[in-house]
Write an enzyme that holds these catalytic residues in place. Structure first.
Site, PDB file in Angstrom:
ATOM      1  N   ASP A   1       0.864  -1.177   0.000  1.00  0.00           N
ATOM      2  CA  ASP A   1       0.000   0.000   0.000  1.00  0.00           C
ATOM      3  C   ASP A   1       0.900   1.226   0.000  1.00  0.00           C
ATOM      4  O   ASP A   1       2.016   1.167  -0.490  1.00  0.00           O
ATOM      5  CB  ASP A   1      -0.954  -0.027   1.202  1.00  0.00           C
ATOM      6  CG  ASP A   1      -2.274   0.683   0.919  1.00  0.00           C
ATOM      7  OD1 ASP A   1      -2.239   1.899   0.665  1.00  0.00           O
ATOM      8  OD2 ASP A   1      -3.338   0.040   0.952  1.00  0.00           O
TER       9      ASP A   1
ATOM     10  N   HIS B   1       2.224   2.061  -3.126  1.00  0.00           N
ATOM     11  CA  HIS B   1       1.304   3.017  -3.738  1.00  0.00           C
ATOM     12  C   HIS B   1       1.831   4.444  -3.646  1.00  0.00           C
ATOM     13  O   HIS B   1       1.046   5.394  -3.757  1.00  0.00           O
ATOM     14  CB  HIS B   1      -0.078   2.912  -3.078  1.00  0.00           C
ATOM     15  CG  HIS B   1      -0.768   1.603  -3.334  1.00  0.00           C
ATOM     16  ND1 HIS B   1      -2.060   1.339  -2.933  1.00  0.00           N
ATOM     17  CD2 HIS B   1      -0.344   0.469  -3.974  1.00  0.00           C
ATOM     18  CE1 HIS B   1      -2.392   0.104  -3.299  1.00  0.00           C
ATOM     19  NE2 HIS B   1      -1.371  -0.437  -3.913  1.00  0.00           N
TER      20      HIS B   1
END
Length: 399
Positions: free
Chosen positions: A221, A244
């Site tokens: 993430d 991310h």
């Protein structure tokens, strides 16, 4: 010759001086920790913490020695403590139960694994490893983020330092600072598979005056995420990917009023990450994300090197709403490299609350050896210098 009363007093004083509360180093093995990787050492850690927190030493040291592996269930290190300079030195390996059902959770909740609260002057350091054994947590039975534990969480604490440690494969977020002021994070390594869900590297919430530097983060993430009521954050010399990217948000979910401001990000390399530098807000939210600088960024096959998304929605469908978190005074300077998508710059802003004062300078991004493109909607701002790709909604200044 000393009287019997004087002798008793000296013996009593000597005994007091030898109690653990006057020591400076508190080794968990002296409190019964085994360190064989299979025995639950949580009770020994809590006994040691009681003495550390009550110690009269100027800088008491909670020591987790090297060459041992300590199995821990959720532990809660509560302050305030007597000293405002506590060193928590991790040289060994801290590990968790690999099977989620074997965790000993409080009230059936395992949202935090290693938790510090109201511990001012905390210095967490060492050459050790924190391994959350998260693989089985990532299966469908535990996929909801709110039932998985963050690895290291510090809340309501000031003047905190975290340096030198390695984190890997934690069930949820790896490092969380919530409601903290004056935080310094450096030389930290975080490693989890690129498909591990919600395993943010470093997460900041309601925290101010934070400096993050010289960290390597590979996760599933956000490498670094910054959310509501966080401000005055400096991030520099970071390697990110997979992951991310560095994200502001998400902000404004369920119509919430949220703010993030005064963010400076520089000298960051993104490698194979989903995003580079990203601002993401939900429709219907309120508040602002403003006064941010992203400078000296290198993108190596990042899917979206530059992204503003006021329509963030990780679900199949979201209702359109007029309200939006206001995004303004954002600068992108000296950002170069390659994009995995043709659209290397994506600025998707709300018609009712457009993005304002967006500035770009010396952007040089390509797509598979050819020119990349930019998408922008409802954006006001300017650009100058090299602009590859050109961003049509920004007014180009020749000087």
């Amino acid at each position: 010759m000393a009287s019997r009363l004087e002798i008793l007093f000296l013996v009593s004083l000597f005994s007091v001086l030898l109690t653990p509360l006057h020591c400076s180093v508190f080794d968990v093995t002296q409190y019964g920790a085994i360190g064989n990787g299979s025995t639950d050492d949580s009770p020994a850690f809590m006994l040691a913490w009681t003495d550390v927190c009550n110690s009269s030493a100027s800088t008491p040291i909670f020591h987790i020695p090297g060459n041992k592996t300590f199995l821990l269930n959720p532990v809660f290190f509560q302050g305030p403590c007597r000293s405002t300079n506590i060193q928590f030195q991790i040289d060994g390996i801290i590990t968790a139960e690999s099977e989620p059902s074997n965790w000993k959770c409080t009230r059936n909740r395992c949202d935090k694994w290693i938790h510090f609260k109201r511990v001012d002057g905390l210095f967490i350091n060492g050459s050790g490893i924190i391994d959350g054994k998260g693989k089985n947590w990532w299966s469908s039975g535990y996929i909801k983020a709110d039932v998985r534990p963050s690895a290291l969480e510090v809340t309501s604490s000031n003047k905190v330092q975290l340096t030198g440690l390695s984190f890997r494969n934690n069930p949820h977020m790896h490092v969380v600072f919530d409601s903290c002021d004056m935080v310094h994070i450096s030389n930290v390594s975080i490693d989890a598979p690129g498909d591990s869900p919600n395993t943010d590297g470093i997460h900041l919430k309601e925290s101010t005056h934070v400096n993050i530097e010289f960290c390597s983060i590979r996760t599933g993430d956000d490498c670094i995420s910054i959310v509501d009521k966080s401000s005055n954050i400096t991030i520099q010399n970071i390697e990110c990917g997979p992951g991310h990217g560095i994200s502001i948000g998400s902000m404004g979910q369920y119509g919430a009023y949220e703010t993030v401001e005064n963010i400076y990000v520089s000298d960051v390399q993104f490698k194979g990450s989903l995003s580079g530098v990203r601002i993401k807000t939900w429709q219907g939210g309120k508040g602002h994300a403003r006064k941010m600088v992203f400078k000296g960024i290198t993108s190596l096959n990042t899917q979206y090197p530059i992204q503003i998304d006021q329509f963030y929605c990780p679900h199949a469908k979201c209702n359109e709403q007029a309200d939006a978190v206001e995004i303004s005074d954002i600068s992108y300077i000296d950002i170069k490299g390659t994009s995995m998508r043709k659209t290397a710059v994506k600025l998707a802003c709300s018609e009712s609350v457009p993005c304002k004062n967006i500035f770009m300078q010396d952007i040089n991004l390509s797509y598979q050896g050819t020119n990349a493109s930019a998408y922008c909607k409802n954006v006001n701002g300017t650009s100058q210098g090299i602009m590859e790709p050109s961003v049509p909604c920004l007014y180009y200044q020749t000087s």
